[in-house]
Design an enzyme around this catalytic site. Structure first.
Site: not given
Ligand code: ADP
Ligand code: AMP
Length: 207
Positions: A13, A88, A127, A153, A164
């Protein structure tokens, strides 16, 4: 133009929002980025966000909506926005409708990036980002330039990303019928090169 970029964590996204925002001439609004900024500042609110984020849980709606209200009042968001990682929950989606209605706006389109869970774990654990510019990379699929110091992260571990994803299935997927009922949802295959996915999104938007 108010667009929701929807999809599981790690679907791409943020990556795609950056690629389409200039053409749409609206800012990307990422609640995750805003919460990480608050956390870096070490404010009491930032510490509160961290408790949830580190555990892979959703931050309570009231806190998220406070942030969003403030963000939407900024001049750059006067003509529209790309919402990334928000709404969300169904309550967030309903509150967003109200906030936009007060501004004489509404969500125009919802693009869902569909990516299978195993790809998601692979994408999220690989990532990395540039702490200065915020630019997002992937160790294999979109490697950072040689010599650039990148960071990971702390919620991008396999364990937290699985949590998640569960949150996504339990609380975020139920947002889709809210937009489906209005005929706004376009589903896009999120597996492919970054350019291929951008082209699919442009085609879905008719842009
Ligand atoms: P989100 O904002 O949905 O959480 P990101 O845009 O941060 O997802 O992407 C998650 C990771 O996957 C990043 O490391 C990014 O570089 C990588 N990525 C994004 N799009 C693709 C793609 N089409 N193919 C492979 N990796 C991708
Ligand atoms: P993201 O950057 O979108 O992957 O979000 C990282 C984390 O921030 C999530 O796992 C949640 O803990 C929190 N978060 C971000 N956006 C929201 C939201 N709209 N509602 C609740 N929690 C959020």
């Amino acid at each position: 133009m108010d667009l929701v970029l929807f999809g599981p964590p790690g679907a791409g996204k943020g990556t795609q929002a950056v690629r389409i925002r200039e053409q749409l001439d609206v800012p990307q609004i990422s609640t995750g980025d805003m919460m990480r900024a608050a956390r870096r500042e070490g404010t009491p609110l930032g510490k509160k966000f961290d408790e949830y984020m580190s555990a892979g849980k959703l931050v309570p709606d009231a806190l998220v909506l406070e942030l969003m209200k403030e963000r939407l009042s900024k001049p750059d968001a006067a003509k529209g926005a790309i919402f990334d990682g928000f709404p969300r929950t169904v309550a967030q989606a309903e509150a967003l409708d109200e906030l936009l209605a007060e501004m004489g706006r509404k969500i125009d389109q919802v693009v869902v990036l569909e990516v299978p869970v195993e790809d998601i774990v692979d994408r999220v654990t690989g990532r990395r980002s540039d702490p200065t510019s915020g630019q997002v990379y992937h160790v294999r699929y979109n490697p950072p330039p040689a010599g650039l110091e990148v960071v990971q992260r702390k919620d991008d571990t396999e364990e937290v990303v699985r949590k998640r994803f569960q949150e996504y299935e339990a609380n975020t997927m139920p947002v889709l019928p809210h937009y489906d009922a209005k005929g706004l949802v376009k589903r896009v295959d999120g597996v492919g090169s970054l350019d291929e996915v951008t082209e699919r999104i442009r085609a879905a938007l008719g842009a």
